[in-house]
Scaffold this motif. Structure first.
Motif, PDB file in Angstrom:
ATOM      1  N   SER A 214       0.858  -1.192   0.000  1.00  0.00           N
ATOM      2  CA  SER A 214       0.000   0.000   0.000  1.00  0.00           C
ATOM      3  C   SER A 214       0.886   1.232   0.000  1.00  0.00           C
ATOM      4  O   SER A 214       1.379   1.660   1.042  1.00  0.00           O
TER       5      SER A 214
ATOM      6  N   LYS B  31       4.547   5.172  -6.031  1.00  0.00           N
ATOM      7  CA  LYS B  31       4.489   3.842  -6.640  1.00  0.00           C
ATOM      8  C   LYS B  31       5.746   3.481  -7.422  1.00  0.00           C
ATOM      9  O   LYS B  31       5.762   2.492  -8.158  1.00  0.00           O
TER      10      LYS B  31
ATOM     11  N   SER C 109      -3.552  -5.780  -1.481  1.00  0.00           N
ATOM     12  CA  SER C 109      -3.274  -4.372  -1.718  1.00  0.00           C
ATOM     13  C   SER C 109      -4.521  -3.522  -1.518  1.00  0.00           C
ATOM     14  O   SER C 109      -5.614  -4.034  -1.284  1.00  0.00           O
TER      15      SER C 109
ATOM     16  N   GLY D 292      -6.688   0.256  -2.761  1.00  0.00           N
ATOM     17  CA  GLY D 292      -6.954   1.374  -3.657  1.00  0.00           C
ATOM     18  C   GLY D 292      -6.119   1.466  -4.905  1.00  0.00           C
ATOM     19  O   GLY D 292      -6.082   0.577  -5.759  1.00  0.00           O
ATOM     20  N   GLY D 293      -5.396   2.625  -5.010  1.00  0.00           N
ATOM     21  CA  GLY D 293      -4.623   2.916  -6.200  1.00  0.00           C
ATOM     22  C   GLY D 293      -3.482   1.945  -6.433  1.00  0.00           C
ATOM     23  O   GLY D 293      -3.115   1.666  -7.577  1.00  0.00           O
ATOM     24  N   THR D 294      -2.916   1.396  -5.345  1.00  0.00           N
ATOM     25  CA  THR D 294      -1.838   0.428  -5.514  1.00  0.00           C
ATOM     26  C   THR D 294      -2.365  -0.834  -6.174  1.00  0.00           C
ATOM     27  O   THR D 294      -1.736  -1.386  -7.096  1.00  0.00           O
ATOM     28  N   ALA D 295      -3.528  -1.304  -5.721  1.00  0.00           N
ATOM     29  CA  ALA D 295      -4.134  -2.497  -6.319  1.00  0.00           C
ATOM     30  C   ALA D 295      -4.433  -2.270  -7.801  1.00  0.00           C
ATOM     31  O   ALA D 295      -4.204  -3.152  -8.644  1.00  0.00           O
ATOM     32  N   GLN D 296      -4.915  -1.085  -8.126  1.00  0.00           N
ATOM     33  CA  GLN D 296      -5.201  -0.775  -9.522  1.00  0.00           C
ATOM     34  C   GLN D 296      -3.938  -0.831 -10.373  1.00  0.00           C
ATOM     35  O   GLN D 296      -3.942  -1.359 -11.489  1.00  0.00           O
ATOM     36  N   ALA D 297      -2.851  -0.266  -9.846  1.00  0.00           N
ATOM     37  CA  ALA D 297      -1.592  -0.261 -10.596  1.00  0.00           C
ATOM     38  C   ALA D 297      -1.071  -1.676 -10.816  1.00  0.00           C
ATOM     39  O   ALA D 297      -0.554  -2.005 -11.889  1.00  0.00           O
TER      40      ALA D 297
ATOM     41  N   ARG E  47      -2.911  -4.498 -10.859  1.00  0.00           N
ATOM     42  CA  ARG E  47      -3.796  -5.206 -11.797  1.00  0.00           C
ATOM     43  C   ARG E  47      -3.544  -4.742 -13.225  1.00  0.00           C
ATOM     44  O   ARG E  47      -3.597  -5.541 -14.164  1.00  0.00           O
ATOM     45  N   ALA E  48      -3.277  -3.453 -13.383  1.00  0.00           N
ATOM     46  CA  ALA E  48      -2.986  -2.927 -14.719  1.00  0.00           C
ATOM     47  C   ALA E  48      -1.735  -3.572 -15.303  1.00  0.00           C
ATOM     48  O   ALA E  48      -1.575  -3.641 -16.526  1.00  0.00           O
TER      49      ALA E  48
ATOM     50  N   ASP F 159      -7.910  -7.769  -2.793  1.00  0.00           N
ATOM     51  CA  ASP F 159      -8.255  -6.487  -2.171  1.00  0.00           C
ATOM     52  C   ASP F 159      -8.213  -6.600  -0.658  1.00  0.00           C
ATOM     53  O   ASP F 159      -8.533  -7.649  -0.080  1.00  0.00           O
TER      54      ASP F 159
END
Length: 524
Positions: A12, A16, A35, A37-42, A44-45, A52
């Motif tokens: 987290s 990044k 992870s 929020g934004g870290t999880a999104q990065a 997964r991308a 989550d």
């Protein structure tokens, strides 16, 4: 427990940088990634499988992300002592899974303040969950690794950690949260509540590079520490192009030179030469090379092994003049290719490029350690304008005398007390520093001027027709009379002595023009 295999990692981060690469390395080792929020999104991308944090806690992230990791399933997984029967029973009863690695860096509070954000935005950038996880993981470092510095990512990318690593990570983690909290506390007290000197003063400092070879003397140890978080550029942030690592004395002297040259940042080309934190020559001219020659002529002996600062990018002509003698450090906003090439031939000379010079009127504080504590004060950022001068003698100063007075006064501000500075035509003529009485400073400065004239083959010292500045009032007329004897025709001083009338009378009798500033510049 020495070596721990990482089976589950909680990532987290606000910054990044490098997090995707770390997650990829951990995933390749079979580590489960959890992870937020934004870290999880990065992650997964980047094609990584991520769990989550809400899956772990059974609660969704809520209240605009303010509440997401503050949960027993997170902190129980961090704080549970491995091998402790009671702790493991609690974990089993409440379905708490252990977490072996936490990678966290915190909301950018200091950067948010530095960019001038409004109060609500600043408050929202106070991290709560991050520091809580950091502290929990660091406390249980016997089993859990806490990484707060992206530079340490390679140390955990292999999927295992050692006890020595985890102890080091824990020490860095607590330093990170302590620094973070100190910046928040300072902002609340000083910026938000307007307390110039809060009841508790927090100083968050980070060591710059390796410890120094030694301090002022070889038997003293030393290091340089910079303010944590965004800070104004200074000697500590200057780019060193060449030369040996800076010593303790180099830092101290170069800072003194930078502070003085910054007074002239909007003026004509100016050169400052400093030795042992005192200026020994200062001059302004049409070119830097001419300014250097005039500053050097003020005291050719002290300039050897000195520190030089300039207020313009260095050019070839000035570099050639500077390299004519041994110089420890040169400080400049920039340097052209020819100047850099000339300095490159001097392997022991340190060349520091600062970019823009600091604003001499900037706010701030200075601190000095004494036995049992610290003395803290506001910076001496007083700037004197011509309009603030009060003529106290019968004779009015000429325009040239006023210009010389202001030049001498600016230099005297940066000379150790008791300070006396003679100046003429944009150059210092003689500098008397650090004496126990003002009379001796006046005499020493005059003697230096005579010595400089003899060495240069001048018909007379530059104190003839000069202006003289005193950093504090003349308590008696004797110091003033010494300046008269040296040839000064104008005087600038704070005033405020109980014997001001006697000093004014002596000035009138000698035909001097004298102005009071109402401002003192002690520098101890």
């Amino acid at each position: 427990m020495d070596q721990v295999s990482i089976k589950r990692a909680l990532l987290s981060v606000s910054d990044k940088t490098g997090i995707v690469e770390l997650a990829q390395a951990l995933a390749a080792q079979g580590v489960e990634l959890v992870s937020t929020g934004g870290t999880a999104q990065a992650l997964r991308a980047a094609g990584l499988e991520v769990r989550d944090i809400s899956d772990l806690t059974g609660f969704p992230e809520m209240m605009d992300g303010r509440v997401k990791t503050l949960h027993p399933n997170v902190h129980g997984g961090l704080l549970a002592i491995r091998g402790n029967a009671d702790h493991e029973a609690s974990m089993a009863e409440h379905a708490i899974a252990p977490i072996d690695l936490v990678v966290v860096n915190l909301y950018p509070f200091a950067e948010t303040v530095a960019r001038g954000a409004d109060r609500d935005t600043i408050i929202e950038n106070i991290d709560i969950g991050g520091p809580s996880m950091v502290r929990s993981a660091a406390k249980n470092h016997e089993s859990v690794a806490i990484v707060t510095d992206p530079a340490d990512y390679p140390l955990v990318s292999g999927g295992t950690t050692t006890l020595a690593q985890r102890r080091k990570f824990a020490a860095k983690a607590y330093a990170a949260t302590a620094t973070y909290d100190s910046m928040i506390a300072s902002w609340f007290a000083m910026a938000d509540q307007g307390e110039a000197f809060p009841e508790t003063l927090h100083l968050a400092l980070r060591r710059g590079g390796e410890p120094l070879r030694y301090g002022e003397n070889p038997h003293q140890s030393a290091a340089f520490y910079a303010h944590a978080g965004p800070t104004a550029r200074g000697i500590g942030q200057a780019e060193q192009l060449q030369g040996k690592a800076l010593s303790y004395n180099n830092y101290n002297d170069a800072d003194a030179a930078l502070e003085l040259i910054s007074e002239f940042r909007d003026g004509p080309p100016t050169v400052v030469i400093v030795k042992h934190a005192n200026p020994c020559g200062v001059a302004s001219a049409d070119t830097l090379a001419e300014a250097y020659a005039a500053a050097f002529a003020c005291d050719t002996v002290s300039a050897f092994g000195g520190i030089i600062a300039v207020n313009r990018p260095l050019d070839r002509a000035t570099a050639e003049a500077i390299t004519g003698i041994f110089t420890e450090v040169v400080v400049a906003p920039d340097a052209d290719a020819d100047a850099r090439a000339l300095f490159a031939a001097k392997k022991n000379l340190r060349l520091l490029l600062t970019g823009d010079l600091p604003n001499p009127a900037r706010p701030g504080m200075t601190a000095k350690s004494i036995t049992g504590g610290w003395l803290v004060q506001g910076r001496d950022n007083g700037i004197l304008t011509r309009d603030a001068l009060k003529v106290v003698t019968k004779r009015q100063p000429t325009e040239q005398e006023l210009a010389d007075c202001l030049f001498a006064w600016t230099v005297a501000k940066h000379v150790k007390s008791n300070a006396i500075v003679y100046a003429s035509g944009g150059s210092t003529a003689g500098i008397g520093a650090g004496q126990m009485n003002r009379l001796e400073s006046a005499r020493i400065a005059a003697w230096k001027a005579r010595d400089a004239a003899e060495k240069a083959g001048w018909a007379q010292p530059r104190t003839i027709g000069s202006a003289v500045a005193s950093d504090a009032f003349f308590p008696f007329a004797d110091g003033l009379l010494a300046a008269v004897e040296a040839g000064a025709t104008a005087v600038i001083q704070p005033g405020g002595s109980i014997r001001d009338e006697d000093v004014i009378a002596a000035a009138d009798e000698a035909g001097l023009a004298m102005v009071f500033t109402g401002m003192r510049h002690f520098r101890h």
